[in-house]
Enzyme design. Structure first.
Site, PDB file in Angstrom:
ATOM      1  CE1 TYR A 128      -3.645  -2.350  -0.046  1.00  0.00           C
ATOM      2  CE2 TYR A 128      -4.614  -0.915   1.599  1.00  0.00           C
ATOM      3  CZ  TYR A 128      -4.743  -1.943   0.700  1.00  0.00           C
ATOM      4  OH  TYR A 128      -5.951  -2.549   0.538  1.00  0.00           O
ATOM      5  CD  GLU A 244      -3.859  -2.260   8.115  1.00  0.00           C
ATOM      6  OE1 GLU A 244      -2.661  -2.141   8.429  1.00  0.00           O
ATOM      7  OE2 GLU A 244      -4.349  -1.759   7.096  1.00  0.00           O
TER       8      GLU A 244
END
Length: 395
Positions: A128, A244
């Site tokens: 990411y 997450e």
């Protein structure tokens, strides 16, 4: 909200506790409880023990190999694992990419990847963040250009946790530069052994190799590895981040560390009495314990709601990471000068005892510095407060 566990839940807790007592290897328990470094084989060994039992993915639906446990049972499982001192099940496969695959991937992708995640045949990492796109993730520039049945990927990811061990990486890549930045992103699954993938270590303050840079130089990725639709990756990314951020709260681990802090502070004597009984320090510990209890109740409320976590996950992320950091601060405060000696051999389990003479204190400074990251990763806490103000408070 009923704050009392049912008889079935209490029986489940007893079952879990008995399983952990019988199956958790003593060397792994020792490493975790002593704040020592875990190696790749430590994570894999514990993952495979749970996979054999069928308990490695409690949050998955039964059809994909989950346990069928209720949200409260999953909470109890995580709490008991933390209490026992198990290595964590790394979230990148089981808790992050797997929910995206279940929700948005093709049938063929589900059939191929999910069993490999369950068995730990594939170790995953997360692609990411980039040097110019951290909390402002939509500004990412790693590109994927279509070339027949392949994408050609070029760019760089950073802060990639344990990428040195990974078989696969799930990546956000830019597939369209002519639209609003959130609308030109796609979600790709990339084999880390592909030609053109380079992993470069980033050494942290405690000399541990936990994070990395990952470079892509004309890496050819099959179009079959695209999850969902091209240019819809931002939707999948937000879905993943909700899972997450809920996990980042780590209530069970914080309860274990609070118990460690209390034990350690009781052993430190100040003017003839335990440090924990000193009024100011004891008040700090009590205030933190109250905050942790409140966080646990909030986590249970989020887990028991029918819908997937949304902006509530940002609340859990902010409070959870603040509590984790405060715990490490109080540990170092309790240790005082004994936290100063740096002993890499002891942290790596290459020596039986710390050179400074206090095995409990030796890892605490490194632990404190490592936990400075928790308010930054998964989207910085400043960004989470913006999400809370917009999505919950309507500001």
């Amino acid at each position: 909200m009923d704050l009392h566990y049912s008889d079935d839940d209490l029986a489940f807790r007893a079952q879990v506790r008995a399983f952990l007592a019988e199956n958790l290897p003593a060397d792994l328990k020792h490493k975790v409880n002593q704040h020592k470094r875990l190696e790749r084989d430590d994570y894999v060994r514990w993952h495979k023990i749970l996979a054999k039992q069928g308990w490695v993915a409690p949050g998955w639906p039964l059809e994909f190999g989950g346990t069928g446990w209720t949200p409260v049972q999953r909470h109890l499982w995580e709490e008991e694992c933390a209490r026992a001192g198990t290595p964590p099940i790394l979230p990148f496969g089981v808790n992050m990419v797997a929910p995206v695959i279940m929700a948005f991937a093709s049938a063929a992708q589900k059939a191929y990847y999910l069993p490999r995640i369950l068995s730990c045949e594939d170790w995953w990492c997360q692609g990411y963040s980039e040097p110019g796109a951290g909390s402002d993730l939509a500004s990412l520039s790693t590109s994927a250009v279509r070339d027949g049945d392949y994408y050609i990927v070029n760019g760089q990811k950073t802060w990639t946790t344990l990428a040195q061990h990974a078989d696969m990486i799930f990546c956000l890549v830019r597939t369209d530069t002519g639209v609003r930045k959130q609308e030109g992103i796609s979600f790709l699954l990339i084999d880390m052994k592909s030609p053109g993938v380079t992993v470069r270590p980033i050494e942290m303050l405690d000399e541990d190799h936990e994070i990395n840079e990952v470079w892509f130089d004309n890496v050819r990725v099959p179009v079959a590895n695209l999850v969902g639709q091209e240019n819809k990756g931002w939707t999948y990314a937000k879905y993943l981040l909700g899972h997450e951020r809920t996990g980042i709260a780590a209530v069970g681990r914080s309860k274990r560390e609070l118990a460690f802090l209390k034990r350690y502070a009781c052993a430190q004597m100040v003017d003839g009495r335990p440090l924990l009984h000193e009024a100011l320090f004891g008040a700090k510990v009590a205030a933190l314990e109250i905050e942790l209890m409140a966080l646990e109740m909030t986590v249970l409320r989020v887990l028991t709601q029918a819908k997937a976590p949304g902006a509530e996950a940002s609340v859990l992320k902010v409070r959870g990471t603040e509590i984790q950091q405060r715990l490490t601060e109080l540990m170092v405060e309790a240790a005082g000068p004994m936290a100063l000696p740096f002993d890499p051999a002891f942290l790596a389990s290459d020596s039986e005892h710390a050179s400074g003479g206090d095995d409990d204190a030796a890892p605490l400074a490194g632990y404190y510095f490592n936990f400075r990251k928790t308010s930054i990763y998964g989207g910085s806490n400043e960004i989470q407060r913006n999400i809370i103000s917009q999505m919950i408070l309507g500001l």
